[in-house]
Scaffold this active site. Structure first.
Site, PDB file in Angstrom:
ATOM      1  N   GLU A 101      -4.586  -7.137   5.054  1.00 54.27           N
ATOM      2  CA  GLU A 101      -3.682  -6.042   5.432  1.00 54.27           C
ATOM      3  C   GLU A 101      -2.804  -6.503   6.590  1.00 54.27           C
ATOM      4  OE1 GLU A 101      -5.696  -2.585   6.964  1.00 54.27           O
ATOM      5  OE2 GLU A 101      -3.965  -1.289   6.640  1.00 54.27           O
ATOM      6  N   ARG A 147     -13.642  -4.747   3.473  1.00 46.28           N
ATOM      7  CA  ARG A 147     -12.614  -4.340   4.438  1.00 46.28           C
ATOM      8  C   ARG A 147     -13.021  -4.588   5.895  1.00 46.28           C
ATOM      9  NH1 ARG A 147      -7.899  -3.563   4.479  1.00 46.28           N
ATOM     10  NH2 ARG A 147      -7.748  -1.492   5.390  1.00 46.28           N
ATOM     11  N   TYR A 181      -2.926  11.608   4.675  1.00 45.16           N
ATOM     12  CA  TYR A 181      -3.274  10.389   5.413  1.00 45.16           C
ATOM     13  C   TYR A 181      -2.210   9.303   5.178  1.00 45.16           C
ATOM     14  CZ  TYR A 181      -4.703   5.803   6.341  1.00 45.16           C
ATOM     15  OH  TYR A 181      -4.634   4.524   6.788  1.00 45.16           O
ATOM     16  N   TRP A 227     -11.500  12.683   8.089  1.00 51.15           N
ATOM     17  CA  TRP A 227     -10.088  12.299   8.247  1.00 51.15           C
ATOM     18  C   TRP A 227      -9.819  11.037   7.479  1.00 51.15           C
ATOM     19  CZ3 TRP A 227      -7.760   8.016  10.803  1.00 51.15           C
ATOM     20  CH2 TRP A 227      -6.335   8.023  10.720  1.00 51.15           C
ATOM     21  N   ARG A 261       0.865  -1.190   0.000  1.00 52.20           N
ATOM     22  CA  ARG A 261       0.000   0.000   0.000  1.00 52.20           C
ATOM     23  C   ARG A 261       0.891   1.226   0.000  1.00 52.20           C
ATOM     24  NH1 ARG A 261      -3.834   2.557   4.748  1.00 52.20           N
ATOM     25  NH2 ARG A 261      -1.886   3.557   5.332  1.00 52.20           N
ATOM     26  N   GLU A 302      -8.873   2.144  -1.874  1.00 55.96           N
ATOM     27  CA  GLU A 302      -9.707   1.899  -0.708  1.00 55.96           C
ATOM     28  C   GLU A 302     -10.449   3.167  -0.313  1.00 55.96           C
ATOM     29  OE1 GLU A 302      -7.412   0.644   2.690  1.00 55.96           O
ATOM     30  OE2 GLU A 302      -9.087   1.063   4.029  1.00 55.96           O
ATOM     31  N   HIS A 310      -8.955   7.095   1.969  1.00 60.18           N
ATOM     32  CA  HIS A 310      -9.437   7.444   3.315  1.00 60.18           C
ATOM     33  C   HIS A 310     -10.617   8.419   3.278  1.00 60.18           C
ATOM     34  CE1 HIS A 310      -8.548   7.253   7.739  1.00 60.18           C
ATOM     35  NE2 HIS A 310      -8.132   6.074   7.339  1.00 60.18           N
ATOM     36  N   ASP A 312      -4.944   3.958  -0.220  1.00 60.81           N
ATOM     37  CA  ASP A 312      -6.092   4.279   0.635  1.00 60.81           C
ATOM     38  C   ASP A 312      -6.440   5.762   0.472  1.00 60.81           C
ATOM     39  OD1 ASP A 312      -7.996   4.518   2.622  1.00 60.81           O
ATOM     40  OD2 ASP A 312      -6.821   3.444   4.141  1.00 60.81           O
ATOM     41  N   GLU A 358     -13.878  -0.556   6.219  1.00 63.78           N
ATOM     42  CA  GLU A 358     -13.244  -0.691   7.537  1.00 63.78           C
ATOM     43  C   GLU A 358     -14.059  -0.002   8.631  1.00 63.78           C
ATOM     44  OE1 GLU A 358      -9.304   0.959   6.862  1.00 63.78           O
ATOM     45  OE2 GLU A 358      -9.915   2.864   7.698  1.00 63.78           O
TER      46      GLU A 358
HETATM   47  C1  CS2 Z   1      -6.462   2.578   7.639  1.00 61.96           C
HETATM   48  C2  CS2 Z   1      -6.329   2.562   9.114  1.00 61.96           C
HETATM   49  O1  CS2 Z   1      -5.363   0.523   7.580  1.00 61.96           O
HETATM   50  C3  CS2 Z   1      -6.111   1.275   6.987  1.00 61.96           C
HETATM   51  O2  CS2 Z   1      -6.580   1.064   5.889  1.00 61.96           O
HETATM   52  O3  CS2 Z   1      -7.503   3.206   7.065  1.00 61.96           O
HETATM   53  O4  CS2 Z   1      -5.019   2.994   9.391  1.00 61.96           O
HETATM   54  C4  CS2 Z   1      -7.315   3.433   9.888  1.00 61.96           C
HETATM   55  O5  CS2 Z   1      -7.110   4.762   9.628  1.00 61.96           O
HETATM   56  C5  CS2 Z   1      -7.148   3.130  11.341  1.00 61.96           C
HETATM   57  O6  CS2 Z   1      -7.313   1.776  11.570  1.00 61.96           O
HETATM   58  C6  CS2 Z   1      -8.106   3.928  12.194  1.00 61.96           C
HETATM   59  O7  CS2 Z   1      -8.057   3.506  13.500  1.00 61.96           O
HETATM   60 MG    MG Z   2      -8.190   2.258   5.354  1.00 64.39          MG
END
Ligand code: CS2
Ligand code: MG
Length: 402
Positions: free
Chosen positions: A339, A283, A159, A402, A147, A236, A212, A210, A262
């Site tokens: 991951e 995810r 991010y 975020w 990633r 992602e 995000h 990602d 996620e």
């Molecule tokens: C992220 C995470 O791993 C990922 O894909 O999006 O780092 C996420 O931001 C954190 O798990 C938040 O606690």
């Molecule tokens: Mg993520």
């Protein structure tokens, strides 16, 4: 068989973890991960004050019934906090069942479907040169999938990019730090990063990214389209997906695969995304998505649409979740990728792990149950520390994702 007691262990070996331990009258106990980053104590309180008293006396073998007891039975169903608690209970019960039968968890989930689990590493850099160098380091470590996140010129924060050369950790001590963001700078820059990486490392390594939750639907469509020539394994969370219909727009414009979820916690977050085939990877992790019992159903549903798993595996999920995921990934047919963001070494002082990484893949051993144990004396040496995720504002000050 009866549940005689249960307790919640909160510890912070480098970062916070919440662990549920369920005891039985057969001397066997089970462990479940109840960590919800930045909201740890909400889940701990819910488990301690509301769930544990209702668990005592139940037969731990009745996992399906207990799952529904804490899902349907509580009336205020769904939501991150309560589903994290349901997940921890469920994981601990599967751990107990497999330990009782003296077999590794994957045997109860269908047995072995594969020998090894493909994982992806995290790589990032403050600028394009550093990013390219760090991707190379991961390839040298044996990773087949990486990633990639990169600092954006003109932006102080991006991010997934580590600050002060530390390894990236998604939580910060104290109140949430505020970050600043500008999507147009990001969109202008990021396709060029992947172009360079392909030039340097060729087409064999899998690349992931990602977003995000930071694009609008049309911005995400543009990004997915511009990244198309570099054949990413996935992008992602291209959009904050409360508006799930927005994924249609991205699909109309691009074949870049999409991974989402996620922050989801039930199958109902996925129904439109599956049935219209708007995504390619799930995810939602075992520790937030209702545990093994619920994810089995989600994964089965996804399989009918040729959608695979790609479980969240950041460091804010404990080694118990990672091990449980490796069992799950071993057993199901529609596994995609996992991951893998290795925990800091200090985490292993508390959690005794049963998995290893070797040449791009992960392996879980055959110890009974999930196979991870917790050393409570060691855990007590690392008391809870308040830590929060950042909040994000656009460069003009507008509150953003975020
Ligand atoms: C992220 C995470 O791993 C990922 O894909 O999006 O780092 C996420 O931001 C954190 O798990 C938040 O606690
Ligand atoms: Mg993520």
């Amino acid at each position: 068989m009866k549940i005689t007691d249960a307790k919640v262990i909160i510890c912070s070996p480098g970062r916070n973890f919440v662990t549920l331990k369920i005891y039985t009258d057969q001397g066997i106990y089970g462990l479940g991960d109840a960590t919800l980053n930045g909201m740890e104590k909400s889940v701990a309180t819910y488990l301690t004050d509301y769930c544990i008293p209702a668990l005592i006396g139940k037969d731990p073998r009745n996992i399906e019934d207990i799952w529904h007891y804490f899902y349907r039975g509580v009336y205020w169903r769904r939501g991150a906090v309560s589903m994290c608690a349901v997940s921890a209970i469920d994981m601990a019960l599967w751990d107990i069942k497999a330990k009782t039968l003296n077999t590794p968890l994957y045997n109860l989930l269908g047995g072995r479907s594969r020998d090894k689990i493909l994982v992806y590493a995290h790589s990032n850099g403050a600028n394009i040169d550093e990013t390219i160098e760090n991707v190379g380091k991961k390839i040298d470590e044996g990773y087949k999938a990486v990633r990639v996140q990169c600092g954006i010129p003109g932006l102080s924060d991006a991010y997934g990019v580590a600050k002060e050369k530390k390894s990236y950790e998604p939580a910060h001590k104290g109140l949430p730090p505020e970050e600043k963001w500008d999507t147009s700078l990001y969109l202008n820059f990021i396709p060029g990063v992947f172009e360079k990486i392909r030039e340097v490392y060729g087409s064999d390594v899998h690349l992931l990214h990602d977003v995000h939750h930071r694009c609008t639907p049309v911005e995400a469509a543009r990004l997915a389209k511009e990244l198309e020539p570099f054949h990413l394994f996935w992008i992602e969370d291209p959009v904050a997906c409360e508006l799930q219909e927005s994924l249609r727009l991205i699909r109309q414009h691009s074949t870049t695969p999409i991974a989402i979820g996620e922050v989801f916690n039930t199958v109902y977050d996925y129904t439109l995304l599956f049935t219209e085939q708007l995504i390619d990877y799930i995810r939602m992790p075992l520790s937030h998505g209702g545990g093994i019992t619920h994810l089995q159903k989600v994964a089965a549903f996804a399989s009918f649409y040729h959608i695979a798993t790609g479980f969240h595996g950041a460091t804010d999920l404990s080694p118990i979740t990672l091990a449980a995921a490796l069992h799950f990934n071993t057993a199901i047919n529609n596994f995609g990728i996992q991951e893998y963001m290795p925990h800091q070494k200090i985490v292993n002082e508390v959690f005794k792990i049963n998995y290893k990484f070797e040449n791009g893949f992960m392996y879980i051993d055959d110890s009974p149950g999930i196979g991870v144990d917790i050393d409570e004396t060691a855990a007590a040496r690392f008391p809870y520390v308040t830590a929060r995720l950042p909040v994000n504002r656009k460069s003009d000050g507008t509150m953003f994702n975020w």
